[in-house]
Design a protein around this motif. Structure first.
Motif, PDB file in Angstrom:
ATOM      1  N   PHE A  73       0.827  -1.052  -0.130  1.00 51.30           N
ATOM      2  CA  PHE A  73      -0.282   0.236  -0.139  1.00 51.30           C
ATOM      3  C   PHE A  73       1.086   1.147   0.263  1.00 51.30           C
ATOM      4  O   PHE A  73       0.521   2.108  -0.475  1.00 51.30           O
ATOM      5  CB  PHE A  73      -0.742  -0.220   1.270  1.00 51.30           C
ATOM      6  N   GLN A  77       0.764   3.551  -2.672  1.00 53.47           N
ATOM      7  CA  GLN A  77       0.924   5.231  -2.442  1.00 53.47           C
ATOM      8  C   GLN A  77       1.438   6.447  -2.559  1.00 53.47           C
ATOM      9  O   GLN A  77       1.040   7.497  -3.684  1.00 53.47           O
ATOM     10  CB  GLN A  77      -0.292   5.505  -1.666  1.00 53.47           C
ATOM     11  N   GLN A  78       2.680   6.161  -2.277  1.00 52.01           N
ATOM     12  CA  GLN A  78       3.365   6.792  -2.932  1.00 52.01           C
ATOM     13  C   GLN A  78       3.875   7.542  -4.185  1.00 52.01           C
ATOM     14  O   GLN A  78       3.932   8.152  -5.159  1.00 52.01           O
ATOM     15  CB  GLN A  78       4.646   6.295  -1.648  1.00 52.01           C
ATOM     16  N   SER A  81       0.613   9.233  -5.956  1.00 52.65           N
ATOM     17  CA  SER A  81       0.794  10.413  -5.527  1.00 52.65           C
ATOM     18  C   SER A  81       1.662  11.458  -5.672  1.00 52.65           C
ATOM     19  O   SER A  81       1.766  12.868  -5.496  1.00 52.65           O
ATOM     20  CB  SER A  81      -0.188  10.906  -4.157  1.00 52.65           C
ATOM     21  N   THR A  82       2.876  11.187  -5.875  1.00 53.78           N
ATOM     22  CA  THR A  82       4.180  11.711  -5.939  1.00 53.78           C
ATOM     23  C   THR A  82       4.750  11.613  -6.976  1.00 53.78           C
ATOM     24  O   THR A  82       5.304  13.179  -7.992  1.00 53.78           O
ATOM     25  CB  THR A  82       5.373  11.275  -5.300  1.00 53.78           C
ATOM     26  N   ALA A 103      -8.239  10.412  -3.112  1.00 58.99           N
ATOM     27  CA  ALA A 103      -7.073  11.452  -3.600  1.00 58.99           C
ATOM     28  C   ALA A 103      -7.154  11.095  -4.764  1.00 58.99           C
ATOM     29  O   ALA A 103      -6.253  12.420  -5.068  1.00 58.99           O
ATOM     30  CB  ALA A 103      -6.113  10.912  -3.135  1.00 58.99           C
ATOM     31  N   GLY A 104      -8.609  11.315  -5.762  1.00 57.71           N
ATOM     32  CA  GLY A 104      -8.204  11.090  -7.466  1.00 57.71           C
ATOM     33  C   GLY A 104      -7.222   9.972  -8.057  1.00 57.71           C
ATOM     34  O   GLY A 104      -6.771  10.413  -8.916  1.00 57.71           O
ATOM     35  N   LEU A 105      -6.924   9.190  -7.339  1.00 58.07           N
ATOM     36  CA  LEU A 105      -5.534   8.830  -8.017  1.00 58.07           C
ATOM     37  C   LEU A 105      -6.161   7.269  -8.850  1.00 58.07           C
ATOM     38  O   LEU A 105      -5.818   6.524  -9.496  1.00 58.07           O
ATOM     39  CB  LEU A 105      -4.648   7.895  -6.825  1.00 58.07           C
ATOM     40  N   LYS A 352      -3.184   8.241 -13.661  1.00 59.54           N
ATOM     41  CA  LYS A 352      -2.618   8.892 -14.290  1.00 59.54           C
ATOM     42  C   LYS A 352      -1.769   8.426 -15.653  1.00 59.54           C
ATOM     43  O   LYS A 352      -0.674   8.806 -16.280  1.00 59.54           O
ATOM     44  CB  LYS A 352      -1.930   9.739 -13.749  1.00 59.54           C
ATOM     45  N   PHE A 474      -7.869  12.317   9.396  1.00 61.05           N
ATOM     46  CA  PHE A 474      -8.614  12.028   8.541  1.00 61.05           C
ATOM     47  C   PHE A 474     -10.186  12.833   8.137  1.00 61.05           C
ATOM     48  O   PHE A 474     -10.316  13.550   7.161  1.00 61.05           O
ATOM     49  CB  PHE A 474      -8.948  10.591   7.612  1.00 61.05           C
TER      50      PHE A 474
END
Lengths: 491, 385
Positions: A73, A77-78, A81-82, A103-105, A352, A474
């Motif tokens: 995870f 996530q990293q 999001s990065t 987070a829209g990922l 993305k 959160f």
């Protein structure tokens, strides 16, 4: 060669010949799909094998990257999001997707599903189709596995000792005590009454929830057992969880000496060698007992759901006997709350990634999930895939064909269907921070308690404080909203 | 080439040129600086940028979003968190009442440190030297208090003392055994070269491999040594579930891997000790022990100190073995500070992870500098006097 592997290969060949999905031969030439998941043959091996077939079918290149379970995870996530975006697809717990979706990922998969004639979503069991795959009403992950934790028992050993299969955790302990030390493998080595993987930083935090849910949740799935869902106040520092912790610790008396340092692979090796009388596990041991290295336990490892005769009275804060009022869903005086631990492995696509890669990634996830492939994969223990489609759950045919005898197949299917159809089925967390709540805070404090570093009261107090900190982080209102979206309005 | 000590000299133009000096000559005079500047800049960027970027993490609360990392400055909250509540038990250990042994130990250490500082003041130490001693004394007192309040008072200690245990105990064991092996292999024995190669092999194995190998060797329920453990009556004893056994076995694995490093460096040092000194001492009737103490040891001391310093810095960063062998368990019994930081990072708790990393940096710098300045250099000066 294993006859079942031969059958699987033949089935794959048939699938390859009959493939007429969205993608065509050479359609994805030059496209690379980077996938991240857990290491080893389990999950990663199965995805990789199906990946080779998909490469031949479409020309896409499938790369499966493997990282330790605890790092899946954070790595995803990293990466997403990065803006690194070195991963196109993550195969992880269905519930972990919520935080990424918020987070829209995550890519919304509904438009892809609309064009897909082969995935047959209606064949996926309603719980997995509507709860596990959807986030905020949109399908964000594709289920490739279905998960419930159950108790397995060695039918032959129990019969030899004139013991009935366990119905409650007290039964579990009594049986474990009675058979502990007996030769269960036929080689003179003493067996263990109970085998549970309890290693820190792995997956031990699921079994404790499997126990706790049966004591704390009584009013149906929406009630929950980790939090008071109406306020998101942690529901862990109470007599119910305390009993669960104590029961969990008690099982160590009848387990292998190194149980605290055992991961799932260690306990699987042990029960396959015939040295475990009872275990808490997912659906895998059903087909795993048919493997070549488990000859001693073939068709002997039966599954059941276990409950509690005592439940938590939330208002009074104490344990009370099961009754119509205290546990309306109880069966024969036992409160069951089968725990959908982990929620099943599911594939999520990076929003993305470029459009063509996303389409190829979706087609690949669809390919793994389709009946032709999935109905073979779930019958083989080494894949890590457990049944989640109605065509896999409705009859014993697939399982008998894979080598199970009729009696075991009925028992195995029965246990999973009982869990799926129980109105008091307990759900794994499906809110932002899910992995931190249980995979980090619960896991760490449980390990410290098991090692004797802290008392049960300290452990529960620490978990309560840790969970509350994450909730504040959160936003409490947001978490209440997410919890309601996940399991329905609070009861 | 004229020496360019130019800034305060009369007769220098505003541009920094000597009177009558052309730009070409000026460039020539500063060519060394210009040639090494890119390399120095690059090194500084690579070395300093991560250090400063980690500070940004350490003083922030970090969240992930679709547009990247979101930083919220919390200043020293992440550092303070390690010294309070549940995090304090994890990092420092559990404090209840101090035992008598703890008090005695604390008082003895406090007295010794005060005496040491008094000697420095009386001895006319410079302000800089005194400041360094004060920092070292403060760190020593802090560690002594921790030790007294946890282990000597029957309480569990945290990841800081776990790390120091690996450093102090592990490095000491490794140094003694490494020195003994080096000394043996420097003697005229049969098969010397074979043993040199044999002792060096563990250093070439990846730490992950060492971790898995030791985990397998020590497995009492399965694995290749299971029959042996059964035979000697340890079939039902699990080292990994006993805090002290687990710590010692991590040190065992770590020592197996790192003794060769100390061995090979010290062997090189021993072979450089002038033979005529040793022969002269033998002629004078000195015993082997006397020769080692008076001739060999002073000669290899600078190398021994350097190798110990490198080893200590590495030991402070231990992460692979406890991660593979015990996952930091049982509980947090074998968790080092680096592993602590790694677990926090895995939990996406970037701020706390960076704070623990920085606390480790402070601990490493102070302990290693103190060891080198007040133990090693003093001995080297003494040996050379």
């Amino acid at each position: 060669m294993d006859i079942r592997k031969l059958a699987a290969t033949a089935a794959s060949a048939v699938a390859l010949c009959g493939w007429s999905g969205i993608a065509g031969a050479g359609q994805y030439d030059g496209i690379t799909i980077n996938i991240l998941t857990r290491p080893g043959p389990v999950i990663a091996g199965a995805v990789s094998q199906r990946g080779k077939e998909f490469e031949k079918l479409t020309g896409a290149k499938i790369i499966v990257n493997e990282v330790p379970y605890a790092e899946i995870f954070p790595k995803v996530q990293q990466d997403w999001s990065t803006g690194t975006n070195s991963i196109d697809v993550a195969v992880f717990a269905a519930g972990w997707g919520v935080e990424l979706a918020a987070a829209g990922l995550l890519e919304n998969l509904d438009p892809y599903i609309a064009k897909d004639s082969k995935i047959d979503l209606q064949d996926i069991a309603p719980y997995f189709r509507e709860f596990a795959q959807k986030i905020g009403g949109k399908t964000m992950v594709i289920q490739v596995d279905g998960d419930f934790q159950m108790v397995y028992y060695r039918k032959d050993i129990l019969e030899k000792n004139n013991l009935q299969p366990p119905k409650t955790w007290d039964d579990y302990l009594a049986i474990a005590k009675a058979i502990n030390g007996q030769d269960m493998s036929g080689d003179g080595k003493p067996g263990y009454g109970s085998c549970i993987f309890k290693k820190r930083n792995a997956q031990s935090y699921f079994a404790i929830q499997t126990i706790a849910s049966t004591i704390v949740q009584t009013q149906g799935t929406a009630q929950g057992f980790q939090f008071d869902n109406a306020t998101m106040k942690p529901l862990v520092n109470n007599a119910g969880w305390k009993k669960a912790f104590e029961l969990y610790k008690e099982t160590s008396k009848y387990g292998p000496p190194e149980e605290l340092n055992m991961d799932i692979g260690d306990t699987r090796a042990l029960f396959k060698s015939g040295r475990c009388g009872l275990l808490i596990e997912w659906g895998d041991p059903g087909p795993l007992q048919l493997e070549d290295d488990a000859k001693g336990i073939k068709n002997k490892l039966y599954a059941t759901n276990i409950g509690s005769k005592e439940v938590l009275d939330r208002k009074a804060g104490k344990l009370v006997p099961v009754s119509k009022e205290s546990a309306p869903n109880a069966i024969d005086g036992v409160n069951y709350a089968p725990f959908s631990a982990f929620g099943g492995w599911a594939g999520a696509i990076n929003a993305k990634s470029n459009a063509k890669t996303k389409q190829a990634a979706y087609d690949f996830l669809s390919y793994i999930s389709q009946k032709e492939q999935s109905n073979v994969d779930v019958t083989m223990g080494w894949t890590g895939f457990n049944p989640y489609r109605l065509s896999q759950l409705k009859s014993t045919e697939l399982w008998v064909k894979s080598g199970m005898d009729e009696g075991l197949a009925k028992n195995y299917m029965g246990a999973i269907n009982d869990a799926l159809n129980n109105p008091n089925m307990s759900s794994d967390l499906k809110i932002p921070g899910a992995q931190q709540y249980t995979g980090v805070v619960l896991d760490t404090e449980l390990a410290r308690y098991m090692a004797g570093e802290i008392t049960v009261d300290e452990a529960l107090k620490n978990i309560e404080a840790g969970w509350d900190k994450i909730t504040k982080d959160f936003g409490r209102d947001e978490q209440i909203k997410q919890m309601a979206l996940a399991v329905g309005p609070a009861k | 080439m004229p020496d360019g000590t130019a800034t305060s000299q009369p007769g220098i133009s505003p541009a920094g040129l000597f009177r009558g000096e052309s730009w070409g000559e000026w460039l020539d005079r500063h060519s060394r600086t210009f040639f090494i500047a890119p390399a120095v800049t690059l090194v500084l960027l690579f070395a300093i940028f991560p250090t400063f970027y980690t500070i940004v993490f350490a003083i922030s609360h970090v969240r992930f979003s679709a547009t990247g990392l979101k930083f919220r400055t919390v200043w020293f909250e992440n550092f303070a968190a390690q010294f309070t509540g549940n995090q304090q038990v994890h990092f420092l250990g559990r404090f209840t009442s101090m035992s008598i042994a703890g008090w005695v130990f604390t008082l003895v250490i406090a007295g010794a440190l005060l005496w040491w500082l008094y000697r420095a003041v009386v001895g006319g130490t410079s302000w800089v030297g005194l400041a360094g001693r004060l920092i070292s004394a403060a760190m020593a007192m802090f560690i002594a208090l921790l030790f007294a309040a946890t282990l000597l008072s029957g309480n569990q200690w945290g990841t800081l003392l776990n790390t120091l245990f690996y450093v102090v105990v592990g490095c000491s064991i490794q140094f003694v055994i490494g020195l003994m092996l080096a000394f043996l292999c420097s003697q005229p024995v049969i098969g010397k070269n074979f043993f040199r190669v044999l002792f060096f092999i563990p250093l070439m194995i990846t730490p992950l491999g060492v971790g898995y190998a030791f985990k397998m060797i020590l497995d009492v329920t399965k694995g290749p040594f299971q029959p042996f453990w059964q035979l000697i009556g340890l079939g039902n004893w699990a080292w990994s579930t006993d805090a002290w056994a687990a710590r010692w076995f991590v040190i065992l694995g770590d020592s197996w891997q790192w003794i060769p490093f100390i061995f090979i460096v010290l062997l090189a040092a021993l072979e450089n000790v002038p033979k005529d000194h040793v022969e002269a001492a033998q002629v004078d009737g000195a015993s082997s022990f006397q020769i080692f103490r008076e001739i060999t040891w002073p000669q290899i001391l600078p190398v021994a100190a350097t190798v110990m310093l490198i080893r200590m810095i590495e030991a402070f960063k231990i992460v692979d073995l406890p991660n593979i062998m015990t996952a930091g368990g049982p509980g947090i019994a074998t968790e080092s500070m680096t592993l602590h930081s790694l677990f926090l990072w895995r939990a996406n708790n970037m701020g706390d992870s960076a704070a623990v990393a920085y606390l480790l940096l402070i601990l490493t710098v102070v302990v290693c500098s103190s060891f080198f300045n007040f133990v090693v250099l003093k001995r080297i000066r003494g040996a050379r006097a």
